[in-house]
Enzyme design. Structure first.
Site, PDB file in Angstrom:
ATOM      1  N   VAL A   1       1.012  -1.353  -0.067  1.00  0.00           N
ATOM      2  CA  VAL A   1      -0.029  -0.075   0.097  1.00  0.00           C
ATOM      3  C   VAL A   1       1.013   1.243  -0.071  1.00  0.00           C
ATOM      4  O   VAL A   1       0.442   2.400  -0.014  1.00  0.00           O
ATOM      5  CB  VAL A   1      -0.888   0.018   1.229  1.00  0.00           C
ATOM      6  CG1 VAL A   1      -1.952  -1.097   1.142  1.00  0.00           C
ATOM      7  CG2 VAL A   1      -0.264   0.075   2.645  1.00  0.00           C
ATOM      8  N   ASP A   2       2.319   1.091  -0.012  1.00  0.00           N
ATOM      9  CA  ASP A   2       3.092   2.400   0.021  1.00  0.00           C
ATOM     10  C   ASP A   2       3.826   2.321  -1.376  1.00  0.00           C
ATOM     11  O   ASP A   2       3.401   1.629  -2.236  1.00  0.00           O
ATOM     12  CB  ASP A   2       4.184   1.932   1.227  1.00  0.00           C
ATOM     13  CG  ASP A   2       4.892   0.842   1.029  1.00  0.00           C
ATOM     14  OD1 ASP A   2       4.657  -0.168  -0.096  1.00  0.00           O
ATOM     15  OD2 ASP A   2       5.721   0.594   1.897  1.00  0.00           O
ATOM     16  N   ASP A   3       4.749   2.916  -1.547  1.00  0.00           N
ATOM     17  CA  ASP A   3       5.234   3.316  -2.906  1.00  0.00           C
ATOM     18  C   ASP A   3       6.594   2.303  -3.184  1.00  0.00           C
ATOM     19  O   ASP A   3       7.560   2.522  -3.548  1.00  0.00           O
ATOM     20  CB  ASP A   3       5.887   4.869  -3.058  1.00  0.00           C
ATOM     21  CG  ASP A   3       4.695   5.535  -3.169  1.00  0.00           C
ATOM     22  OD1 ASP A   3       3.783   5.219  -3.694  1.00  0.00           O
ATOM     23  OD2 ASP A   3       4.854   6.719  -2.570  1.00  0.00           O
TER      24      ASP A   3
END
Ligand code: 6R9
Length: 704
Positions: free
Chosen positions: A573-575
């Site tokens: 859910v992050d980069d």
């Protein structure tokens, strides 16, 4: 099924189990489920959900008792103190701190080798090594491995490597790689293995960060038909790191990998470089063990995050040892007669925990493969399985998908009459027996149900349970994983948490949600294999992993739980992009792109990729007046290859005269992801953009 119906109702405070245990006990819809055979379950360490439940409950209600019972079966020079573990996972209550078995002294190399030799396994094969070329192979028994490790350990001591010193290792999958890890562990040195696909710049960055006394490499390696000159890369990295002003690595110990390159053609720096084969065999084959505290560091392993430079994940000795050994035993239902093969490279955490430490701690025989899994053809893996009679095969979804594509293609391309004659001779899978297999495993990214079914039905002949193990560099070992004899499986689900793991799903506000739900995957209490800090940056450790949801370790992954309590990982859910199971930070790729003198700005997103899981899609804005060209595109990609490594090269470069930004200047990645995946009717609200017309412009340039 029957045994489950008799389960006690109520699982106390363990929410994910309530779904299975409460009420009628079985809310399963039969058609989603694949049950292990009775024969398999009967012989398994954990033969039923009931047994799992019993063990899991104890592990949560009495972690100290559960883990110290297991830890007692290892060799400890001195037993740990009163407190089995100590933890604070809550930033509001002070510094984050995790300790297991503190005060106990042990040595993981001793437990991997000496203990097994003493138990009579000296002549058992520890490693079957399979070279890149079919027919080139070797073996090491436990006693031989011990001797080799001791020789290297003695050498390292001789050149001044001491307890706590870092050793950087840049080796391919030769037996010398686990030998080096174990030799470091034996003398209390901290190994930092850098995957031999990283570029000189990445290697230099890691060298500068941990300042090793010695770098260990080999001259070259052949992967498939390509020769890669590793020593040249190390040379370049050492030049670069020496420019940083820190004095490091005055020795470069180089193994001559004869099948790839001869000594004579290797570039050499007399005052620094040493041939492994010239010095190591001269050392004694015994070496006293350095007893270390359970909380002394065992290794550093750099991994990518969503921002900034790679993070040096620190694992310590005691908890990691107990955890990797235990997870290996249960998740693969390991038995002494098994032959185990994990296709991961020791340059990643999977190779640390489940090529080197987990298997050896269990006294297992493991296959190590130097080459490429589709060389000389896509049947190579199954050839190796038959050759060594592999019983447990652990790999990544990306490999499953690529072999699936190649073998299906081959079937149709080479045998047009397949449907008439039914001959399977051209199929790269079915032409091999694979009868020895009994457990399959998957790691690195979510395995999509169609790949899962192909793996299960074709490779495993519908006979072998698949352990889809969810875990991370940070977690040290498996966190959510099937126990193959216990659980009916659902294709694509990692099923349930391992013993001692309190996996929870939280919403955006950090509130735990129960039952059927989806949200952010967190862990509520510590487990022995957890990482203890980021090297030299405890603050970043706390900020990245413990501040987003106070009170929890945040994994960075999304997850949903279905009505039966099964967990389904949905990706980062992050980069962070997951390309073929390799974690790549978008920020790292962007920084490599903008270091090109003609690139003004870059934004990188992940897009779905048929084989790699995710591909890298880069939007680039050029310096005013510079025209976009094929040559420039190649130059940009080359920059990424040079600064990170070939595996991080963008699949697509999209020229962007402007990027969609909010009025406050934030790039709207949500929109870029939609453009990259050509979901143009799902762009959503673009009204907050500073310049809404850049979106049309980008769409128009999509295929330039
Ligand atoms: C072991 C390893 C960790 C990230 C993790 C997640 C993804 C790994 C997975 C999985 C779904 C699985 N991941 N295993 N996602 N199902 N079975 O891969 O470590 O390189 O640190 O990557 O990989 O996104 O957060 P690492």
């Amino acid at each position: 099924v029957e045994s489950m119906a008799t389960m006690p109702s109520g699982a106390g405070n363990i929410p994910h189990l309530n779904a299975i245990v409460l009420g009628e006990a079985l809310a399963f819809e039969e058609n989603d489920l694949i049950f292990p055979s009775d024969d398999f379950s009967r012989q398994a360490h954990v033969p039923s959900p009931l047994k799992y439940l019993e063990m899991y409950k104890r592990s949560i209600e009495d972690p100290a008792g559960f883990w110290s019972d297991i830890a007692s079966s290892f060799y400890w020079k001195q037993k740990w103190g009163q407190q089995v573990y100590l933890e604070n996972l809550d930033v509001r209550k002070g510094d984050i701190r995790i300790e297991w078995f503190k005060g106990g002294t042990t040595n993981i190399c001793y437990n991997c080798l000496d203990s097994n030799v003493e138990a009579g396994l000296g002549d058992k094969i520890a490693f079957y090594w399979e070279g890149n070329e079919p027919g080139v192979d070797a073996t090491l028994t436990y006693i031989q491995l011990l001797h080799n490790v001791c020789q290297l350990a003695n050498y390292l001591k001789d050149i001044g490597v001491k307890k706590g010193d870092a050793v950087v290792v840049y080796l391919p999958m030769l037996m010398e790689l686990p030998i080096t890890m174990l030799a470091c562990a034996r003398i209390g040195a901290v190994h930092s293995v850098v995957f031999a696909g990283f570029s000189a710049e990445s290697l230099a960055q890691r060298i500068v960060d941990c300042k090793p006394k010695v770098v260990i490499t080999c001259n070259a390696v052949k992967r498939g038909s390509k020769v890669i000159h590793l020593k040249d890369i190390v040379d370049a990295a050492l030049i670069e790191s020496s420019q940083s002003g820190v004095s490091i690595a005055d020795v470069c110990l180089t193994y001559e990998n004869q099948s790839a390159m001869k000594k004579e053609s290797t570039k050499w720096k007399e005052e620094r470089d040493v041939w492994w084969q010239d010095v190591i065999p001269k050392y004694p084959t015994t070496c006293a063990v350095e007893w270390v505290d359970a909380e002394d560091p065992l290794f550093l392993l750099y991994t990518s995050g969503s921002t900034g430079k790679p993070k040096g994940v620190v694992h310590t000795t005691g908890g990691y040892m107990v955890y990797t050994a235990t997870t290996f035993k249960y998740a693969f239902d390991y038995k002494p007669s098994d032959i185990y093969w994990c296709t991961a490279d020791c340059g990643w955490i999977t190779g640390h925990s489940y090529v080197t430490y987990g298997p050896l701690l269990n006294g297992a025989s493991a296959v190590i493969f130097e080459g490429a899994p589709n060389y000389p053809n896509p049947g190579r893996c199954w050839d190796i399985v038959d050759k060594y009679q592999v019983t447990i095969f652990y790999t990544a979804p990306t490999l499953v998908r690529s072999l699936m594509r190649d073998s299906d293609e081959a079937r149709y391309l080479t045998c047009p009459y397949f449907h008439l004659c039914g001959c399977d001779i051209f199929n790269y899978v079915t032409r091999y027996s694979r009868k020895s297999l009994r457990v399959l495993g998957s790691v690195g990214e979510p395995i999509n149900p169609s790949a899962w079914r192909w793996f299960f039905n074709l490779v495993g002949d519908s006979r072998c349970p698949i352990s889809d193990t969810w875990w991370q560099t940070e977690t040290g070992g498996f966190m959510i994983t099937p126990l193959p004899g216990a659980w009916p499986q659902k294709p694509g689900s990692a099923t349930f948490p391992f013993f001692g793991v309190q996996a929870v799903i939280v919403d955006e506000k950090g509130v735990e949600i129960e039952g059927e739900c989806s949200g952010y995957l967190c862990v509520k209490s510590s487990w022995p294999g957890a990482f203890r800090t980021l090297y030299g940056d405890h603050e970043r450790y706390e900020t990245t992993y413990f501040k987003p949801f106070p009170g929890y370790y945040f994994s960075g992954d999304g997850c949903s739980r279905d009505k039966d309590g099964y967990h389904w990982l949905t990706g980062r859910v992050d980069d962070v992009i997951n390309v073929s199971g390799h974690r790549i930070g978008t920020a790292e790729v962007e920084s490599a792109l903008v270091s090109h003198p003609q690139c003004a700005e870059a934004a990188v997103v992940g897009v779905e990729h048929e084989v790699k899981g995710q591909g890298i899609y880069a939007f680039v804005t050029l310096v005013e007046g510079v025209p976009y060209s094929e040559e420039l595109r190649k130059g940009l990609i080359l920059n990424v290859r040079k600064q990170i490594g070939a595996f991080a090269a963008p699949d697509k470069v999209h020229w962007a005269p402007g990027l969609p930004k909010t009025r406050s200047g934030k790039i709207m990645r949500r929109i870029l992801r939609k453009i990259a995946s050509r979901q143009l009717d799902e762009l959503g609200d673009t009204s907050t953009l500073a310049e809404p017309n850049v979106v049309d412009q980008l769409i128009a340039l999509a295929d330039v």
